[in-house]
Design a protein around this motif. Structure first.
Motif, PDB file in Angstrom:
ATOM      1  N   ILE A 347      54.695  45.280  69.283  1.00  0.00           N
ATOM      2  CA  ILE A 347      54.838  44.181  70.251  1.00  0.00           C
ATOM      3  C   ILE A 347      54.745  44.728  71.669  1.00  0.00           C
ATOM      4  CG2 ILE A 347      56.444  42.401  71.123  1.00  0.00           C
ATOM      5  CD1 ILE A 347      57.441  42.202  68.186  1.00  0.00           C
ATOM      6  N   GLU A 348      55.395  45.869  71.883  1.00  0.00           N
ATOM      7  CA  GLU A 348      55.345  46.475  73.213  1.00  0.00           C
ATOM      8  C   GLU A 348      53.935  46.953  73.541  1.00  0.00           C
ATOM      9  OE1 GLU A 348      59.909  47.963  73.922  1.00  0.00           O
ATOM     10  OE2 GLU A 348      58.310  49.457  73.864  1.00  0.00           O
ATOM     11  N   LEU A 349      53.249  47.451  72.528  1.00  0.00           N
ATOM     12  CA  LEU A 349      51.871  47.896  72.757  1.00  0.00           C
ATOM     13  C   LEU A 349      50.998  46.696  73.125  1.00  0.00           C
ATOM     14  CD1 LEU A 349      49.735  50.185  72.608  1.00  0.00           C
ATOM     15  CD2 LEU A 349      49.333  49.512  70.242  1.00  0.00           C
ATOM     16  N   LYS A 350      51.189  45.593  72.408  1.00  0.00           N
ATOM     17  CA  LYS A 350      50.423  44.383  72.689  1.00  0.00           C
ATOM     18  C   LYS A 350      50.727  43.905  74.116  1.00  0.00           C
ATOM     19  CE  LYS A 350      50.881  39.886  71.379  1.00  0.00           C
ATOM     20  NZ  LYS A 350      51.381  38.852  70.504  1.00  0.00           N
ATOM     21  N   SER A 351      51.996  43.931  74.442  1.00  0.00           N
ATOM     22  CA  SER A 351      52.435  43.507  75.765  1.00  0.00           C
ATOM     23  C   SER A 351      51.807  44.388  76.848  1.00  0.00           C
ATOM     24  CB  SER A 351      53.951  43.643  75.817  1.00  0.00           C
ATOM     25  OG  SER A 351      54.516  42.580  76.463  1.00  0.00           O
ATOM     26  N   TRP A 352      51.809  45.683  76.579  1.00  0.00           N
ATOM     27  CA  TRP A 352      51.274  46.637  77.551  1.00  0.00           C
ATOM     28  C   TRP A 352      49.770  46.429  77.724  1.00  0.00           C
ATOM     29  CZ3 TRP A 352      47.738  50.698  77.524  1.00  0.00           C
ATOM     30  CH2 TRP A 352      47.766  51.533  78.645  1.00  0.00           C
ATOM     31  N   LEU A 353      49.086  46.239  76.587  1.00  0.00           N
ATOM     32  CA  LEU A 353      47.629  46.013  76.650  1.00  0.00           C
ATOM     33  C   LEU A 353      47.311  44.737  77.422  1.00  0.00           C
ATOM     34  CD1 LEU A 353      46.382  47.015  73.096  1.00  0.00           C
ATOM     35  CD2 LEU A 353      45.704  48.044  75.259  1.00  0.00           C
ATOM     36  N   CYS A 354      48.087  43.696  77.119  1.00  0.00           N
ATOM     37  CA  CYS A 354      47.859  42.422  77.818  1.00  0.00           C
ATOM     38  C   CYS A 354      48.085  42.591  79.310  1.00  0.00           C
ATOM     39  CB  CYS A 354      48.782  41.334  77.273  1.00  0.00           C
ATOM     40  SG  CYS A 354      48.290  40.772  75.658  1.00  0.00           S
ATOM     41  N   PHE A 355      49.122  43.337  79.658  1.00  0.00           N
ATOM     42  CA  PHE A 355      49.396  43.580  81.075  1.00  0.00           C
ATOM     43  C   PHE A 355      48.224  44.301  81.732  1.00  0.00           C
ATOM     44  CE2 PHE A 355      50.893  46.902  84.058  1.00  0.00           C
ATOM     45  CZ  PHE A 355      51.234  46.086  85.128  1.00  0.00           C
ATOM     46  N   GLN A 356      47.689  45.292  81.020  1.00  0.00           N
ATOM     47  CA  GLN A 356      46.542  46.033  81.561  1.00  0.00           C
ATOM     48  C   GLN A 356      45.351  45.104  81.813  1.00  0.00           C
ATOM     49  OE1 GLN A 356      46.459  49.072  82.651  1.00  0.00           O
ATOM     50  NE2 GLN A 356      48.498  49.611  81.958  1.00  0.00           N
ATOM     51  N   ILE A 357      45.150  44.182  80.879  1.00  0.00           N
ATOM     52  CA  ILE A 357      43.990  43.297  81.014  1.00  0.00           C
ATOM     53  C   ILE A 357      44.245  42.230  82.077  1.00  0.00           C
ATOM     54  CG2 ILE A 357      42.461  41.696  79.794  1.00  0.00           C
ATOM     55  CD1 ILE A 357      43.515  43.091  77.175  1.00  0.00           C
TER      56      ILE A 357
END
Lengths: 489, 526
Positions: A347-357
């Motif tokens: 979930i944190e990885l998804k969150s981090w990726l979304c933040f990057q995008i």
């Protein structure tokens, strides 16, 4: 929060946020090292094999564009299919016979006495038990005119004037942090002085919090403009907002991604806000920063079907100032939240990726877009002479992908604006989405101005002048009045 | 058991569609009919040229045929078997066929709320032997029919729900239509007008709101058309190359017009008659009659849709491809022939059939109306099912008109003698000069390696080879007469057959000839 204001090397922040989570330090030592390393590697490779390095750089850029294209398509698709907006009907609200919790409204004002009567009228219009309401007018000590104007007004008992002591940084989040110590509302929300919120918004927010449960850290209402039709700029601005609030944010909500909050009308449980460390006084888009911080703490943001009408900046210079501040704030937010890379779960990885995008990607595109537009124009205009030279900068498949991204991407972004306006039922504005490339160019110019500001005066708050619509429109046809008389506000 | 079957009926229906689709493909494949059309081979080769050519690249897409039908097969065309069997292109027609039947079912269900009637309508479409043949080929018809039906479905959905989210979907279907067949350029325009009329006149929405909704649908369609115009400008230097260029339908018709004036041009009655004949030959006379009966009932007898105006708009919507085809015949943009017309443009039996498959565009309307007819009385549905089965039996016995055109008509491959000749003669190191816009099927059927062919898409050699073919090619393929073949134009007309100093006529076929470089020259050129 220590309540008295924390002194940070000559600045008063009024919060307990750890310095490493604040934009007080624009760029950390590690970030400087990382950027320098990237630069050194790039220069080294350019000197070793100029063309191949450029090809790789363009491959990365096109790859990013292509991914961004797909991601945005996915978001819009999700927004349509899932329609995650939280909705309550008027009948549902009116039929409720219950005790409502206490609510605090923050209204930071700076040199905006002209719009004060409009705000008072809008607040008066809000359908919420007034004995449960606390409205804090956050005025600045050095803004003598607004303080005196406000003091002379016959203010209702639920409205309090709070004068924020003069100090640096002179930002809205700092004023809100100062005001937070006087709040006694279980819930709180920020409205700008020129805002006209939907009259049921507070009730809808409370109901949304109760419906969604403790994981919801913030409820964001949608923003729209009451002077959207004033000129071309306000029309394009309105299109931009429609897309952001009606499609992008709801799309992000549907995938539980971090949501950079929109300037006003974000509702919080006061206790949660305090636990999060409140607003970053040094971040000039404290809302976006807080949205990301919420996600980092495992909390979500929900979008409710409630609109706050705002004033769209109608002057070009004023618009540039505002946009420069927003982009500067996004840059601050990006830098703050990339200081630590801790990914402990999917979930944190998804969150981090979304933040990057969402944040990183959005920023990156602002700087690269002009280059790609120029390259495309030159390619088509001087195809016979410069076309082959430009083609050598790309691997063949990358060139094709680039053309698709550019042609389809630009078309789709323009079309998304139309879809956003359709959702908002702004039929009169749809056709103006066709001239939006001018607006994109203006945003990119602002991005470069933002970089300059980030370096020279990172915490400087370019104050957006409000009330221009009041001067331009005769009183008889006043947007404000006509809107206030509408049942839905 | 019945409950179980009922709950699984949609899955069964889908399974039957899959069975129809694949069985038809394998049956026609066994009969060597999948690539019998000239155009089938050309479509496949156009895609293959993008990856397999002296100058591979996306510019090989060309500028006359719309690109979508050549872009999709890129997924499979690299495989030689998929290329030569036609499967690389047919698979998309097959998918389109299945989805078309599903959307016809869903459209009827939307309009009538009756499942059995919706199945009857879908059945009328799915069991049509002409669409079953066309879905087995790489031709554009099945794909276009699907995009058209999809747009109809979303328009109906929008009309009923008034949910704006269907507007971009209608636009997207329009975008796909205009990139598949030129029919779409007109059909989508009419669809947009119908949409506007519904919103403005029936829903009484403001002019601005109605126009804005129209714009929302039109923008993706305009984007599709715009892409094609820009493509033509970039590759051929003229945005209207597809319409006025040497390989355009107009140029093709001009050649036909020279031998026999187009009988439909400027004559509404003959245009309508021509299309009527081809439509009933494609749809089947009994099914057409059912469809017409269904349409009359739909228009004049009250149904779930109470307003006559709205029923008329829907009636018009179903008919848009038919209207286009009649208009195109009248304007001379399109040409078709069928024996019932008693028109013989040249002294050749094959000329009795040409572009007969255009009649398939009437099938969706017929199927939709049959479904609506079936919704009125149970026995209507029962009777319609029997008629549909009987029609297929009759068609099978009398001959599938699209197969006849593809095997005996002008749409069939007429240069098999040339490709048969080349098949054994062209060596692995030889180069063949031919105009791919004319002889793509020759290239396909002769199995010559596409890298051995010098054609219009080989920009570095094409011009030079036309000037001095002996320096580049061991073989030349060209038409027997002045039909627009650029090789013939250059070597015979412009250069007064000077090339014959270096080449011998190796084979003279019915429509094209093959020239072989003289032995002396061959040695010198090597």
């Amino acid at each position: 929060m220590d309540g008295t204001g924390k002194l940070t090397t000559g600045y008063l922040s009024y919060f307990n946020l750890d310095k490493k989570y604040s934009a007080f330090t624009t760029i950390s030592k590690q970030q400087k090292i990382f950027l320098s390393l990237v630069l050194v590697i790039l220069i080294t490779f350019l000197s070793l094999n100029f063309l191949l390095t450029l090809k790789i750089v363009f491959t990365l850029i096109i790859g990013f564009y292509f991914f961004d294209l797909l991601f945005n398509f996915f978001l819009i698709y999700r927004s349509f299919v899932k329609d995650p907006e939280i909705r309550f009907s008027e009948a549902e609200i009116l039929n409720l016979n219950r005790d409502w919790p206490t609510y605090t409204i923050f209204c930071p004002l700076y040199k905006e006495w002209e719009v004060l009567p409009q705000f008072l009228k809008a607040i008066q219009n809000i359908d919420y038990p007034k004995d449960k309401l606390q409205v804090l007018l956050l005025l600045e000590e050095d803004d003598i005119k607004t303080v005196s104007e406000a003091s002379m007004m016959n203010l209702p008992p639920y409205l309090e004037i709070v004068v924020v002591p003069h100090s640096k940084p002179k930002t809205k989040p700092k004023a809100c942090n100062y005001g937070l110590q006087f709040t006694h509302g279980e819930y709180c929300v920020i409205y700008d002085a020129e805002d006209v919120p939907d009259k049921y918004q507070l009730k809808k927010a409370v109901m949304a919090f109760e419906k969604l449960g403790h994981k919801t850290g913030c409820v964001q209402a949608k923003l729209s403009f009451y002077n959207a039709h004033q000129n071309l700029l306000t029309k394009l601005f309105a299109a931009d907002y429609s897309l952001w609030f009606n499609l992008v944010l709801t799309g992000l909500q549907s995938i539980n991604a971090p949501i950079p909050l929109g300037g006003t009308s974000n509702h919080f449980k006061t206790s949660v806000l305090k636990n999060l460390g409140a607003w970053d006084s040094f971040n000039v888009t404290e809302d976006a920063d807080l949205g990301i911080r919420l996600a980092k703490n495992g909390l979500t943001t929900a979008i409710i079907d409630s609109v706050t009408m705002e004033e769209a900046t109608s002057g070009v210079l004023n618009w540039f100032k505002q946009r420069t501040r927003w982009i500067k704030g996004y840059l601050q937010t990006y830098l703050v939240h990339t200081r630590e890379f801790k990914v402990r779960s999917v979930i944190e990885l998804k969150s981090w990726l979304c933040f990057q995008i969402i944040v990183g990607g959005k920023l990156l595109s602002l700087f690269i877009n002009p280059l790609m537009w120029m390259l495309t124009l030159v390619y088509f205009a001087f195809r016979a002479t410069l076309g082959p030279v430009i083609e050598t900068l790309f691997f063949t498949p990358v060139f094709y992908a680039g053309v698709i991204s550019l042609v389809l991407g630009n078309f789709l972004y323009m079309y998304y604006l139309m879809l956003g306006l359709t959702r908002a039922k702004e039929w009169n504005l749809i056709i103006f989405a066709l001239v939006t490339p001018i607006y994109w160019l203006m945003i990119s110019i602002s991005a470069f101005m933002a970089i300059h500001e980030l370096i020279t005066r990172p915490f400087h708050w370019n104050k957006t002048k409000h009330g221009a619509h009041l001067k331009n429109i005769p009183e008889s046809a006043n947007w404000k009045l006509s809107l206030l008389s509408k049942g839905n506000i | 058991m019945i409950t179980y079957l009922k709950s699984r009926i949609d899955l069964w229906a889908l399974a039957i569609l899959l069975f129809f689709s694949f069985s038809a493909f394998f049956a026609f494949s066994n009969l060597n009919l999948v690539t019998s059309y000239n155009d089938s081979m050309s479509h496949l080769n156009l895609t293959r040229l993008i990856i397999d050519n002296q100058e591979p690249g996306i510019s090989q897409l060309g500028g006359v045929w719309l690109p979508l039908n050549h872009i999709l097969p890129l997924l499979l065309i690299w495989n030689d078997m998929a290329w030569h069997t036609g499967f690389a292109g047919s698979i998309f027609s097959m998918i389109a066929y299945i989805l078309s039947a599903v959307l016809i079912y869903k459209s009827i269900l939307l309009l009538t709320g009756k499942k059995i009637a919706s199945y009857v309508g879908a059945f009328a479409f799915a069991l049509n032997l002409n669409i079953l043949y066309l879905q087995s080929t790489p031709l554009t018809e099945a794909l276009y029919v699907f995009f058209f039906i999809a747009s109809v479905y979303f328009i109906l959905k929008w009309m009923i729900t008034q949910d704006s989210k269907f507007l971009p979907l209608i636009g997207f279907c329009g975008f796909l239509q205009v990139l598949t067949r030129y029919d779409g350029w007109f059909v989508t325009g009419l669809e947009v007008l119908i949409l506007f009329a519904f919103e403005f006149m029936y829903n009484k929405k403001s002019l601005v709101e109605s126009l804005s909704k129209m714009l929302l649908v039109s923008i993706p369609i305009g984007f599709g058309i715009g892409i094609w115009l820009v493509w033509n400008l970039l590759i051929f230097g003229d945005p209207f190359f597809f319409a006025v260029g040497p390989y355009s339908a107009r140029a093709q018709q001009a050649v036909i017009n020279e031998s026999s004036p187009l009988i439909t041009k400027g004559d509404w009655a003959i245009s309508a008659k021509a299309y009527y004949y081809t439509a009933i030959n494609n749809v089947g006379v009994f099914v057409t009659a059912l469809g017409i009966f269904g349409s009359v009932l739909f228009l004049f007898v009250k149904s779930k849709i109470k307003s006559v105006g709205v029923r008329f708009l829907i009636f018009l919507l179903f008919l848009t491809p038919v209207i286009f085809n009649i208009l195109a015949l009248y304007l001379g943009f399109s040409i078709l022939n069928i024996p019932d017309l008693n028109w013989k443009p040249k002294d050749d039996e094959s000329a009795l059939w040409f572009n007969v498959r255009y009649g398939i565009m009437a099938l969706p309307a017929a199927a939709l109306w049959i479904g609506m007819l079936a919704s009125r009385k149970v026995w209507f549905g029962f009777l319609a099912t029997l008629v549909i089965i009987f029609q297929s039996y009759v068609t099978f016995n009398e001959g599938i008109i699209t197969v006849i055109d593809g095997t005996q008509g002008s749409s069939s491959y007429l240069n098999s003698d040339v490709s048969d000749y080349l098949k054994d003669k062209v060596g692995d190191d030889d180069q063949v000069l031919l105009a791919i816009s004319f002889y793509n099927p020759v290239a396909f059927e002769s199995r010559i390696d596409l890298k051995q062919i010098i054609h219009e898409g080989v920009s570095q050699k094409w011009g030079k080879a036309l000037g001095n073919p002996q320096d580049y090619a061991q073989w030349i393929v060209m038409s027997n007469g002045r039909v627009g073949d650029p090789v013939y134009g250059h070597l015979i007309d412009k250069s007064n057959s000077y090339f014959l100093q270096f080449y011998d006529l190796a084979y003279k076929g019915r429509h094209a000839s093959v020239y072989k470089i003289k032995d002396k020259m061959q040695e010198a050129s090597r």
